[in-house]
Design an enzyme around this catalytic site. Structure first.
Site, short mmCIF file in Angstrom:
data_model
loop_
_atom_site.label_atom_id
_atom_site.label_comp_id
_atom_site.label_asym_id
_atom_site.label_seq_id
_atom_site.Cartn_x
_atom_site.Cartn_y
_atom_site.Cartn_z
CD1 TRP A 130 50.60 43.21 35.16
CD2 TRP A 130 50.86 41.85 36.93
NE1 TRP A 130 50.43 44.03 36.29
CE2 TRP A 130 50.61 43.26 37.35
CE3 TRP A 130 51.18 41.24 37.82
CZ2 TRP A 130 50.14 43.67 38.80
CZ3 TRP A 130 51.09 41.42 39.29
CH2 TRP A 130 50.41 42.76 39.71
CG ASP A 211 48.03 36.08 38.86
OD1 ASP A 211 47.04 36.05 39.58
OD2 ASP A 211 48.59 37.02 38.17
CE LYS A 247 42.62 44.57 37.36
NZ LYS A 247 43.76 45.07 36.89
N1 PMP Z 1 47.93 39.36 38.14
C1 PMP Z 1 47.67 39.73 37.12
C2 PMP Z 1 47.89 38.72 35.91
C3 PMP Z 1 47.14 41.14 36.85
O1 PMP Z 1 46.93 41.38 35.70
C4 PMP Z 1 47.01 41.85 37.99
C5 PMP Z 1 46.52 43.28 37.58
N2 PMP Z 1 46.87 44.07 36.98
C6 PMP Z 1 47.38 41.29 39.19
C7 PMP Z 1 47.74 40.19 39.16
C8 PMP Z 1 47.19 42.05 40.44
O2 PMP Z 1 46.45 42.98 40.50
P1 PMP Z 1 45.83 43.55 42.24
O3 PMP Z 1 46.96 43.68 43.02
O4 PMP Z 1 45.42 45.04 41.74
O5 PMP Z 1 44.78 42.68 42.46
#
Ligand code: PMP
Length: 400
Positions: A130, A211, A247
């Site tokens: 990401w 993560d 998500k």
């Molecule tokens: N880590 C990964 C690998 C992700 O794909 C995402 C969202 N695209 C996030 C963290 C964090 O997303 P959010 O801040 O919306 O929770």
């Protein structure tokens, strides 16, 4: 004063959405955004979230500040979901944890903590990951290193190269690991590979920084997706963990997440907790309350929890059915050159198609289909009305 401020590049993913919005064709599809859509292509508010909203409205909460580390009933339930009720460090009360501004905020707190207290000032990221990972690492003052993960031949995991890089890194290095539903590749390690990786981490005394932004989205089962986290913890590792409820609860804009560190004992936890507070206070003082209340309501009510589990499984299953349909269309119906079985094998919200940047451009120009130039598509944006059109045009783009 700002005459010398240079114009920065556009965010790759948001750029896709802008191009999509400007397109007036009724056929247009936006596959760039990582947000779940239902089979009608609409954003999905989970029924369990709607019920929790109603319950909260009836309860009539005030709008007072939360403590620096957030709503305790949310944070405790979040780490229970990740580590499991029977987790030893959880039972022994030695997990330092805080609410965070979704997964991004968890990464920001965690990596800032690493920059202050981890002995090495660098962290290894997968060679495809990401995009925000590297940006956050750098903004926290750490150096980005890479480990091999992507194998372009199979559009899968370069397992031998990955292990070789883990072995070659200096002892005691920190590695960022995607716990489940790897973004962008959609390819995770198998359980056997995680076990093997853990053994190498032991030999090398490495640190695992997980993560977990998609717990439940890969398999549809929370426990299965948390396997790597739980296995490392069972094996006695003092891991770091970033969680997001964007998500799996569809709480994207509510910004609900958690960051935690497994500590050696309660005394260490107290010291780590105190430093987390010192770090967060000047960042944003304390986190937003509404989303955390919603998540806590669901996680702590056996009835809502049961509903939520089924809803997550429903989202995961719909994505899996789209994968099967897309594979079948590309491979069998349209005889698209190449082997497309990776589309079916991959898991989670995304598929890394292996499409080349020119093919991605052709899809936008000729078919009003938008995705990032690395060929990543959000499977959740496909549905029974647009999948055939998408596959037909991918096939045309590949045939050239
Ligand atoms: N880590 C990964 C690998 C992700 O794909 C995402 C969202 N695209 C996030 C963290 C964090 O997303 P959010 O801040 O919306 O929770």
């Amino acid at each position: 004063v700002w005459a010398k401020v240079p114009l920065g590049p556009r965010d790759a993913i948001l750029g896709v959405t802008e191009a999509f919005k400007a397109d007036k064709s009724p056929k247009k599809i936006n596959l760039g955004v990582g947000a779940y859509r239902d089979d009608k292509g609409k954003p999905y508010v989970l029924p369990s979230v709607k019920k929790a909203e109603e319950q909260l409205a009836k309860a009539g909460h005030d709008k007072e500040y939360l403590p620096i580390t957030g709503l305790p009933e949310f944070v405790n339930a979040a780490i229970k979901l990740a580590y499991g009720e029977d987790s030893k460090p959880l039972k022994e009360g030695r997990i330092a944890a805080t609410q965070s501004i979704s997964g991004t905020g968890a990464l920001r707190i965690g990596l800032a903590f690493m920059a202050r207290f981890f002995p090495q000032k660098e962290i290894y990221l997968p060679d495809k990951t990401w995009a925000n990972h590297a940006a956050i690492v750098k903004d926290c003052g750490l150096e980005v290193k890479h480990y091999k993960y992507y194998d372009p031949e199979t559009v899968g995991v370069a397992w031998e190269g990955f292990k070789a890089d883990v072995k070659a890194a200096p002892n005691g290095s920190a590695f960022l690991l995607h716990a489940a539903a790897f973004n962008p590749l959609g390819t995770d390690l198998t359980k056997e590979q995680w076990v093997e990786l853990c053994e190498i981490f032991k030999e090398k005394n490495h640190f695992a920084f997980f993560d977990m932004a998609y717990q439940g989205f890969a398999s549809g089962v929370f426990e299965d997706d948390a396997f790597p986290v739980r296995h490392f913890v069972e094996q006695g590792f003092p891991i770091a963990l970033c969680q997001s409820f964007a998500k799996n609860m569809g709480l994207y804009g509510e910004r609900v997440g958690a960051f935690s560190l497994v500590c050696a004992d309660k005394e260490e936890k107290a010291r780590v907790d105190s430093q987390l507070k010192i770090l967060i206070r000047p960042m944003y003082s304390n986190p937003p309350v509404h989303g955390a209340r919603l998540a806590a309501q669901i996680l702590n009510s056996p009835e809502l929890y049961k509903d939520w589990k089924l809803e997550v499984k429903g989202m995961a299953d719909r994505i899996i059915s789209m994968r099967e349909a897309l594979y079948d269309l590309l491979q069998n119906k349209y005889n698209t050159p190449g082997d497309w079985s990776h589309v079916k094998r991959q898991i989670g919200m995304f598929s890394y198609t292996g499409l080349k940047p020119e093919q991605v451009d052709a899809l936008a120009t000729h078919a009003h289909i938008y995705l990032t130039r690395d060929g990543r598509i959000s499977m959740a944006a496909l549905n029974s009305s647009n999948i055939e059109y998408f596959a037909e045009n991918v096939s045309k783009a590949v045939k050239g």
